[in-house]
Design an enzyme around this catalytic site. Structure first.
Site, short mmCIF file in Angstrom:
data_model
loop_
_atom_site.label_atom_id
_atom_site.label_comp_id
_atom_site.label_asym_id
_atom_site.label_seq_id
_atom_site.Cartn_x
_atom_site.Cartn_y
_atom_site.Cartn_z
N ASP A 54 0.90 -25.05 -30.98
CA ASP A 54 1.64 -23.83 -31.21
C ASP A 54 0.64 -22.76 -31.58
O ASP A 54 -0.30 -23.00 -32.33
CB ASP A 54 2.68 -24.01 -32.33
CG ASP A 54 3.83 -23.04 -32.14
OD1 ASP A 54 4.52 -23.12 -31.10
OD2 ASP A 54 4.03 -22.17 -33.01
N SER A 55 0.83 -21.58 -31.00
CA SER A 55 -0.13 -20.50 -31.20
C SER A 55 0.59 -19.24 -31.62
O SER A 55 1.79 -19.09 -31.38
CB SER A 55 -0.89 -20.20 -29.90
OG SER A 55 -1.58 -21.34 -29.47
N GLY B 247 0.58 -13.97 -21.85
CA GLY B 247 1.04 -13.58 -23.18
C GLY B 247 0.41 -12.27 -23.66
O GLY B 247 0.43 -11.25 -22.96
N ASP C 195 -2.68 -11.55 -24.03
CA ASP C 195 -4.07 -11.36 -23.60
C ASP C 195 -4.43 -9.91 -23.26
O ASP C 195 -5.52 -9.45 -23.61
CB ASP C 195 -4.42 -12.29 -22.44
CG ASP C 195 -4.69 -13.71 -22.90
OD1 ASP C 195 -4.97 -13.90 -24.10
OD2 ASP C 195 -4.63 -14.64 -22.07
N LYS D 268 -12.89 -16.71 -21.45
CA LYS D 268 -11.89 -16.86 -22.53
C LYS D 268 -11.96 -18.28 -23.08
O LYS D 268 -11.88 -18.50 -24.28
CB LYS D 268 -10.48 -16.55 -22.02
CG LYS D 268 -9.42 -16.71 -23.10
CD LYS D 268 -7.99 -16.54 -22.63
CE LYS D 268 -7.02 -16.89 -23.76
NZ LYS D 268 -5.62 -17.03 -23.32
P1 ITT Z 1 5.32 -23.84 -25.75
O1 ITT Z 1 6.31 -24.40 -24.80
O2 ITT Z 1 4.02 -24.59 -25.73
O3 ITT Z 1 5.84 -23.63 -27.14
P2 ITT Z 1 5.14 -20.93 -25.77
O4 ITT Z 1 4.63 -19.93 -24.77
O5 ITT Z 1 6.53 -20.78 -26.32
O6 ITT Z 1 4.93 -22.39 -25.14
P3 ITT Z 1 3.90 -20.51 -28.40
O7 ITT Z 1 5.18 -20.43 -29.12
O8 ITT Z 1 2.80 -21.34 -28.97
O9 ITT Z 1 4.08 -21.03 -26.92
O10 ITT Z 1 3.27 -19.11 -28.09
C1 ITT Z 1 3.49 -17.99 -28.87
C2 ITT Z 1 3.31 -16.73 -28.07
O11 ITT Z 1 1.94 -16.39 -28.08
C3 ITT Z 1 3.75 -16.81 -26.62
O12 ITT Z 1 4.36 -15.57 -26.28
C4 ITT Z 1 2.46 -16.98 -25.87
O13 ITT Z 1 2.52 -16.40 -24.59
C5 ITT Z 1 1.48 -16.24 -26.76
N1 ITT Z 1 0.18 -16.85 -26.67
C6 ITT Z 1 -0.17 -18.13 -26.98
N2 ITT Z 1 -1.44 -18.35 -26.69
C7 ITT Z 1 -1.93 -17.20 -26.17
C8 ITT Z 1 -3.17 -16.81 -25.65
O14 ITT Z 1 -4.19 -17.66 -25.56
N3 ITT Z 1 -3.30 -15.56 -25.21
C9 ITT Z 1 -2.29 -14.70 -25.27
N4 ITT Z 1 -1.08 -14.98 -25.72
C10 ITT Z 1 -0.89 -16.23 -26.17
#
Ligand code: ITT
Length: 184
Positions: free
Chosen positions: A65-66, A140, A142, A162
């Site tokens: 999770d990010s 996302g 980026d 990246k």
């Molecule tokens: P999961 O199914 O893995 O949960 P997700 O896209 O919902 O996919 P997250 O909740 O972890 O994943 O992501 C949170 C948001 O942050 C999501 O809008 C991602 O597109 C964005 N995000 C995550 N990693 C990123 C990155 O490396 N660069 C840019 N945006 C990122």
């Protein structure tokens, strides 16, 4: 080769994770599955519930999770990053930051599971939010994130670059080290 199943809905994450783990002799398979993300205050809590939801999968299972954290907005959007982006895109964030400190960081918590064993690894990258979205690489947030030490957004940086310095790289490389040290 060690096999890992990466569970996520996000193809951008999968592409990065797959490349990051290959040098460690790890082959990553993608399982596209939407996992419950309960109301939580930390990425760690989200990862714990994601891992609980993939107990049916055997072998090494990886989730992560990010989030994008902006200290001048008290950490927002943080754990709400995905929901916020889906609803609002970049506009309101750029608007809010017109009068505020633009420093930000990305954070990833990666959770690995095999049977009853679980491991968690954290990766972060510092940077700042651009004045406007630039570049078409990545996914996302980026296009609006400029990693420390440069001027280009992650959207303008080639994927391989990246993957050298990102939050995800820093978390996933630790997963690679662990898997390599455990062998098969
Ligand atoms: P999961 O199914 O893995 O949960 P997700 O896209 O919902 O996919 P997250 O909740 O972890 O994943 O992501 C949170 C948001 O942050 C999501 O809008 C991602 O597109 C964005 N995000 C995550 N990693 C990123 C990155 O490396 N660069 C840019 N945006 C990122």
């Amino acid at each position: 080769m060690t096999d890992v199943t990466f569970v996520s809905t996000n193809p951008g994450k999968f592409r990065e994770v797959q490349k990051l783990l290959l040098p460690y002799g790890v082959r990553t398979r993608w399982r596209r599955r939407s996992l419950p993300e309960p109301q939580a205050e930390t990425l760690e809590e989200v990862v714990v519930s994601k891992l609980a939801a993939v107990r049916d999968l055997t072998g090494y299972v990886l989730v992560e999770d990010s989030g994008l954290f902006i200290p001048s907005l008290r950490g927002f959007p943080g754990v709400y990053s995905a929901h916020f982006l889906k609803t609002w895109k970049f506009g309101p964030l750029l608007e809010l930051l017109r009068q505020r400190d633009r420093r930000a960081y990305f954070r990833t918590v990666a959770g690995l599971q095999r049977g009853r064993r679980r491991w968690a690894f954290v990766g972060e990258v510092k940077g700042r939010i651009a004045e406007r979205a630039r570049g078409r690489q990545g996914f996302g947030y980026d296009p609006i994130f400029i990693p420390e030490g440069g001027f280009r957004t992650f959207g303008e940086i080639p994927p391989a670059e990246k993957n050298e310095l990102s939050h995800r790289a820093r978390a996933i490389r630790q997963v690679g080290e662990l898997l390599r040290s455990r062998g098969r």
